[in-house]
Design an enzyme around this catalytic site. Structure first.
Site, PDB file in Angstrom:
ATOM      1  N   THR A   1      -6.918  10.110  -4.195  1.00  0.00           N
ATOM      2  CA  THR A   1      -6.787   9.881  -2.756  1.00  0.00           C
ATOM      3  C   THR A   1      -5.984  10.981  -2.082  1.00  0.00           C
ATOM      4  OG1 THR A   1      -6.844   7.534  -3.198  1.00  0.00           O
ATOM      5  CG2 THR A   1      -6.048   8.189  -1.035  1.00  0.00           C
TER       6      THR A   1
ATOM      7  N   GLU B   1       0.835  -1.198   0.000  1.00  0.00           N
ATOM      8  CA  GLU B   1       0.000   0.000   0.000  1.00  0.00           C
ATOM      9  C   GLU B   1       0.877   1.258   0.000  1.00  0.00           C
ATOM     10  OE1 GLU B   1      -2.873  -0.363  -0.727  1.00  0.00           O
ATOM     11  OE2 GLU B   1      -4.276   1.007   0.245  1.00  0.00           O
TER      12      GLU B   1
END
Lengths: 327, 327
Positions: free
Chosen positions: A201, A148
């Site tokens: 994001t 991630e």
């Protein structure tokens, strides 16, 4: 919690599989009120990784489908292959084992549904399966978090944890990763709608203020505590009362067209709650029963269509298993 | 949730008791990490109210013991009698029924152990019992909160809720009061020490900043969620990992002499956690088993004695019943 420190694992070279195909699920981070700590997996959408053992050592990407050409084929730049390589290096196998990867994305990128997490988890679950499961899911988790970090520049577990563990997960601690699986009431469904608008994001994160009012934080943690209790009790009314986000939603909702109209539609359709999935722009209606989730998502999609916004719709139970081996 | 709106209740005047004697427990608000939302009751200390039905209508205080003369005997100024009067007025009985109250405080005032809550809850539980229980505990709760407002100028449920309901309570919502009883692991004990130093609740509240860092709030609500899960699972290790207060303790601990030394002592004695009870100055060691709670509290008290600070010590299981009728 397992760290990334080098460990000795038993790998039986005679029993390494030739190939494996793995599906890993999309995830709804935050679960409305639990910013940065809660998330759940859904049955679909999700991503698929087919992994093949080959003679030539190293990790390579054979193909990527469903990404509209947005993801790198370079094995060092692609998150999935980079994670697989990281795990092989950890196991001391980087010069001995060769694998090739076919990644099929069955879900949109940048949707707020944990797209990179689904790919990362599929890849790491696949290599671990190929090797005969030397690592437990708990031991795999830090590699998923590193994946991630590679994908988003932010080593966060709120998507990878539910994608890997399945169900509803609580990330109690981030510095010392502490992932707790919470119970999943059997009738809990998600009606997800992904409007075709772009909300990166990073931008969604930057909007959020560094400081918050303590009284709002108290409201938020009262709700989070209520939600956890509601999950343990399968108390849908308590779940509904608790799933309010007074801190993050007011800021992020600005980026999502028709947000409050969609919220009204979802609640009028009988949803327990409605909010943003991760950092958006996907939105989610949490409902008791598939019919209500479907009704809410369908009406939301119709509303968006009427406002000339294309969207994808996904209706799913909470996925309690995490990744699965296909066919 | 029941409101304070006027309602019709069935009171059988032939079955009103002549007298009743009630004990209500002290409470530990916040439960380390759950500022303003969590609290639990203990078996002792607590307060006692004896209530007598008399011919002359109205509510009067006969006597108060154990308060060193600090509480008013004037029935309109005393919180206990004022609450009882409020309930009788709510029931339309203020001109018909007469009661007299003997309040015996078995716990210190201004200790951070919910002293006013224990008295208020004992008084309201007593009058409700005297009348044949026309109100449920849930219906009594708003009156207890009003009592707290009279006593502290702050209508807060974090002490009255556990005092009335017993056990561990979550105040999910304050504006629309929403009290949830959480499970109590059977081996959970509290070792409480009340150092004889003065920390008025108002001062302790004023020290707290209006704004907090979002990242600290995230840590706090991860811990609160972890604690709730730990209570449901009777997972003492998770309870221990979760019971940290990164937001309020650093500020309030300044007001409590030897706080960090006491914390070290408690944790070295094997406590699961240690922190401030309510707004202090009482401190609490949460432990698995009575022996550890006793050990922690005893060593803390010895440390305070060595530093010329007098203290009271209370070791108790979590009280799961709330108020009880005596003799």
């Amino acid at each position: 919690m397992e760290s990334l420190e080098k460990k000795q694992y038993q790998i039986d070279f005679n029993n390494i599989l030739d190939h494996v195909r793995v599906f890993a699920p999309a995830t709804v981070a935050n679960m409305i009120c639990g910013f940065d700590v809660l998330g759940f997996a859904v049955d679909h959408p999700g991503d698929e990784v087919a992994m093949y053992r080959v003679a030539q050592p190293g990790v390579r990407i054979r193909s990527i489908a469903g990404d509209d050409g947005r993801l790198p084929l370079d094995a060092d730049k692609n998150t999935v292959s980079a994670c697989v390589k990281m795990l092989l290096t950890h196991l001391g196998l980087q010069d001995e084992l060769g694998v090739e990867i076919e990644l099929t994305k069955h879900m949109p990128i940048g949707s707020g549904l944990g797209s990179s997490s689904a790919s990362t988890v599929a890849g790491l679950f696949a290599i671990n399966t190929l090797l005969g499961n030397p690592l437990s899911k708990t031991a795999l988790m830090p590699f998923c978090v590193e994946g991630e970090r590679l994908a988003c520049g932010h080593g966060h577990a709120d998507n990878v944890a539910p994608a890997l563990m399945g169900g509803i997960t609580l990330i109690r601690g981030h510095n010392h990763l502490d992932v707790i699986s919470l119970p999943v009431p059997t009738e809990l469904y998600a009606g997800i709608v992904f409007p075709q608008v772009d909300v990166p994001t990073r931008d969604a994160r930057q909007l959020i203020k560094e400081k918050v009012l303590l009284k709002d934080a108290v409201t938020q943690w009262g709700n989070i505590a209520g939600l956890v209790a509601g999950l343990y009790e399968s108390d849908y009314d308590l779940i509904s009362r608790s799933m309010h986000d007074v801190l993050i939603e007011p800021t992020r909702a600005i980026l999502i067209p028709e947000f409050y109209e969609m919220k009204s539609i979802a609640l009028a359709a009988g949803a327990l709650s409605f909010g943003i999935s991760g950092s958006g722009p996907s939105v989610v209606a949490i409902a008791k029963g598939e019919a209500v989730a479907m009704q809410a998502a369908t009406e939301i999609q119709q509303h968006l269509t009427a406002h000339d916004i294309d969207s994808f719709k996904y209706v799913s139970a909470v996925n309690v298993h995490g990744p699965k081996i296909l066919g």
